[in-house]
Design a protein around this motif. Structure first.
Motif, PDB file in Angstrom:
ATOM      1  N   GLU A 299       0.830  -1.216   0.000  1.00  0.00           N
ATOM      2  CA  GLU A 299       0.000   0.000   0.000  1.00  0.00           C
ATOM      3  C   GLU A 299       0.856   1.254   0.000  1.00  0.00           C
ATOM      4  O   GLU A 299       0.601   2.209  -0.740  1.00  0.00           O
ATOM      5  N   ALA A 300       1.910   1.276   0.821  1.00  0.00           N
ATOM      6  CA  ALA A 300       2.782   2.448   0.900  1.00  0.00           C
ATOM      7  C   ALA A 300       3.469   2.724  -0.440  1.00  0.00           C
ATOM      8  O   ALA A 300       3.571   3.874  -0.887  1.00  0.00           O
ATOM      9  N   GLN A 301       3.941   1.648  -1.092  1.00  0.00           N
ATOM     10  CA  GLN A 301       4.610   1.810  -2.389  1.00  0.00           C
ATOM     11  C   GLN A 301       3.635   2.318  -3.439  1.00  0.00           C
ATOM     12  O   GLN A 301       3.972   3.210  -4.245  1.00  0.00           O
ATOM     13  N   SER A 302       2.409   1.791  -3.431  1.00  0.00           N
ATOM     14  CA  SER A 302       1.380   2.224  -4.382  1.00  0.00           C
ATOM     15  C   SER A 302       1.036   3.698  -4.180  1.00  0.00           C
ATOM     16  O   SER A 302       0.939   4.465  -5.145  1.00  0.00           O
ATOM     17  N   GLN A 303       0.859   4.095  -2.930  1.00  0.00           N
ATOM     18  CA  GLN A 303       0.509   5.488  -2.629  1.00  0.00           C
ATOM     19  C   GLN A 303       1.663   6.435  -2.938  1.00  0.00           C
ATOM     20  O   GLN A 303       1.442   7.571  -3.359  1.00  0.00           O
ATOM     21  N   LEU A 304       2.890   5.982  -2.728  1.00  0.00           N
ATOM     22  CA  LEU A 304       4.063   6.809  -3.045  1.00  0.00           C
ATOM     23  C   LEU A 304       4.141   7.052  -4.553  1.00  0.00           C
ATOM     24  O   LEU A 304       4.410   8.178  -5.001  1.00  0.00           O
ATOM     25  N   THR A 305       3.888   5.999  -5.333  1.00  0.00           N
ATOM     26  CA  THR A 305       3.880   6.134  -6.797  1.00  0.00           C
ATOM     27  C   THR A 305       2.771   7.099  -7.240  1.00  0.00           C
ATOM     28  O   THR A 305       2.983   7.952  -8.101  1.00  0.00           O
ATOM     29  N   LYS A 306       1.605   6.948  -6.617  1.00  0.00           N
ATOM     30  CA  LYS A 306       0.480   7.833  -6.943  1.00  0.00           C
ATOM     31  C   LYS A 306       0.802   9.283  -6.595  1.00  0.00           C
ATOM     32  O   LYS A 306       0.500  10.204  -7.351  1.00  0.00           O
ATOM     33  N   SER A 307       1.440   9.495  -5.437  1.00  0.00           N
ATOM     34  CA  SER A 307       1.798  10.846  -5.016  1.00  0.00           C
ATOM     35  C   SER A 307       2.790  11.493  -5.985  1.00  0.00           C
ATOM     36  O   SER A 307       2.682  12.683  -6.307  1.00  0.00           O
ATOM     37  N   ASP A 308       3.752  10.694  -6.469  1.00  0.00           N
ATOM     38  CA  ASP A 308       4.716  11.219  -7.457  1.00  0.00           C
ATOM     39  C   ASP A 308       3.989  11.668  -8.728  1.00  0.00           C
ATOM     40  O   ASP A 308       4.313  12.712  -9.317  1.00  0.00           O
ATOM     41  N   GLU A 309       3.016  10.874  -9.163  1.00  0.00           N
ATOM     42  CA  GLU A 309       2.254  11.208 -10.368  1.00  0.00           C
ATOM     43  C   GLU A 309       1.436  12.486 -10.157  1.00  0.00           C
ATOM     44  O   GLU A 309       1.344  13.346 -11.044  1.00  0.00           O
ATOM     45  N   ILE A 310       0.865  12.618  -8.952  1.00  0.00           N
ATOM     46  CA  ILE A 310       0.082  13.826  -8.641  1.00  0.00           C
ATOM     47  C   ILE A 310       0.990  15.057  -8.634  1.00  0.00           C
ATOM     48  O   ILE A 310       0.605  16.136  -9.120  1.00  0.00           O
ATOM     49  N   GLN A 311       2.206  14.907  -8.077  1.00  0.00           N
ATOM     50  CA  GLN A 311       3.164  16.029  -8.071  1.00  0.00           C
ATOM     51  C   GLN A 311       3.409  16.528  -9.488  1.00  0.00           C
ATOM     52  O   GLN A 311       3.439  17.743  -9.746  1.00  0.00           O
TER      53      GLN A 311
END
Length: 466
Positions: A113-125
């Motif tokens: 979950e943490a890795q998925s959310q980190l990837t999503k956060s990078d995309e949002i940035q």
């Protein structure tokens, strides 16, 4: 009981109540547990869980932060905080939490979950940078699309919603802008600017009452807000003039009503909606006043064709169709080839026939001069009142179903300019015979393709009055 025993009791009762869905009672016990032992990280965590279940993410965040302060290796709390920070658009803080979770020997599920959310956060940035660039280049359509994607993840991000609202304003999508601004006014407690913008948008759309409501909310937060106070004075004055004019019409003081609506046009000469409203209501007031004046003339000159035509038209405006027909017929006896008389008579006869059948204005309880806003307001009230789910008795439910369909059809006709024009000319857009075989989605309600406001099967009509 010892102090620790009291805290343990509150914790145990809180857990049971939370499991039973009794959130308010559970919250009270966790409040007591925190007060009894301010260093009990589980009490803060349980209370945060209740806040999240109640949809109070703002209250949950401080509790989760306190848990992490008291127990830095509590991975579940840090992961939850990261998710909340991401929803609020606090991307750097969220990424920091996700990275710390990955370094803290998480479970396989937590790591995934943490890795998925980190990837999503990078995309949002990346999308945030692109959206700002599109906005600065005045490419509002692209910016809005990029912000749509951002808000799907960061749905509590005030800044993104404010920017998207500005895009919608520039695109002329005012109702979408209103939706975002209303959300930001709730997400940020002191958002006076959102209330000010909402008030100005409603004002320019011609909804002076909603404009007044929103600007008052701004002044509740800041009584000295210069923009809101200045706008409040204007809207309050206009609102008072319109209300006063309507009261005068109800009292049949038509000359005074005309003067008051002329004052409305002077108060706000730049917004087309108010000038149009004022002229429509002046027209109504003058037509109402015309009947007795015309009647006085006809007492002395009963064959005056022009006055007969004027009074007939006034009767039509007042929905006194039989009287209008009599005047047109009398006028026609003295001016057989007058095209205006012939057309007026045919119109009055159509409207009389229509009034004896189905009158959409009467179904919604509004006047023929009603604005779209008044029509929608009346529809909402009646639709809620007559929804078939409100009735248990089979006969009452059946009657309510018919009434509900009439209400839905009335709203459909009167909010569509083309259909309303046809109806005002004496045609019924919902009547297959009147339309000479033209299809309309309301026809054949019980047929395979017919309009069904309740959906299929049991009634499941949803009100979406945004």
């Amino acid at each position: 009981l010892t102090k620790d025993g009291v805290v343990d009791n509150h914790m145990e009762m809180g857990k049971k109540l939370l499991a039973a869905g009794q959130l308010a009672d559970a919250l009270s016990h966790f409040h007591a547990a925190v007060d009894g032992d301010p260093n009990n990280y589980l009490a803060y965590y349980r209370r945060a869980t209740v806040f999240l279940a109640m949809g109070k993410s703002k209250s949950a965040l401080p509790d989760l932060s306190k848990v992490i302060e008291l127990k830095p290796d509590f991975t579940s709390a840090r992961l939850q905080r990261g998710n909340l920070l991401l929803k609020h658009g606090k991307l750097d803080e969220a990424e920091s939490d996700f990275k710390k979770v990955l370094k803290s020997n998480p479970t396989d599920k937590e790591e995934k979950e943490a890795q998925s959310q980190l990837t999503k956060s990078d995309e949002i940035q990346r999308l945030v940078v692109e959206a700002h660039s599109s906005y600065e280049n005045k490419d509002y359509v692209t910016a809005a699309s990029q912000l749509d994607t951002i808000i799907e993840t960061c749905n509590w991000d005030v800044r993104s919603r404010e920017m998207r609202a500005e895009c919608f304003i520039q695109m002329g999508e005012m109702w979408k802008a209103i939706s975002d601004l209303k959300a930001t006014s709730k997400l940020r407690n002191d958002n006076t600017q959102a209330f000010y913008k909402l008030s100005t948008i409603y004002y320019n759309l011609g909804d002076h009452e909603m404009s007044l409501n929103e600007v008052r909310e701004c002044l509740k937060l800041d009584p000295d807000h210069k923009q809101c106070y200045s706008h409040y004075k204007l809207v309050k004055k206009l609102n008072k003039q319109i209300q006063s004019a309507e009261e005068l019409i109800q009292e049949q003081r038509y000359d005074d009503a005309v003067s008051k609506y002329e004052a409305v046009m002077k108060t706000e000469p730049n917004v087309h909606h108010y000038s149009l409203l004022a002229k429509q209501r002046i027209c109504h007031a003058l037509s109402s006043r015309a009947i007795p004046v015309c009647s006085e003339v006809l007492q002395s000159d009963p064959q005056n064709v022009n006055v007969l035509k004027d009074r007939a038209e006034a009767y039509v405006q007042e929905e006194q169709y039989e009287e209008a027909i009599k005047d047109y017929e009398t006028a026609g006896q003295h001016s057989e080839n007058d095209r205006q008389i012939k057309e007026g008579l045919e119109k009055a006869q159509r409207l009389l026939k229509q009034s004896q059948k189905r009158d959409y204005y009467k179904i919604l309880g509004v006047k023929r001069t009603a604005q779209k806003k008044e029509i929608i307001k009346a529809y909402r009230k009646l639709a809620q009142q007559w929804h078939p789910d409100n009735f248990q008795d089979p006969e009452e439910k059946k009657a309510a179903e018919k009434k509900f369909i009439d209400i839905a059809q009335a709203k459909e006709v009167l909010t569509d300019p083309d259909m309303r024009n046809k109806f005002d000319r004496g045609e019924d857009p919902m009547d297959p015979e009147s339309q000479q075989g033209h299809h309309h989605p309301f026809y054949g309600f019980h047929g395979s393709q017919g309009f069904n406001p309740f959906g299929s099967g049991s009634f499941n009509f949803k009100f979406g009055f945004n």
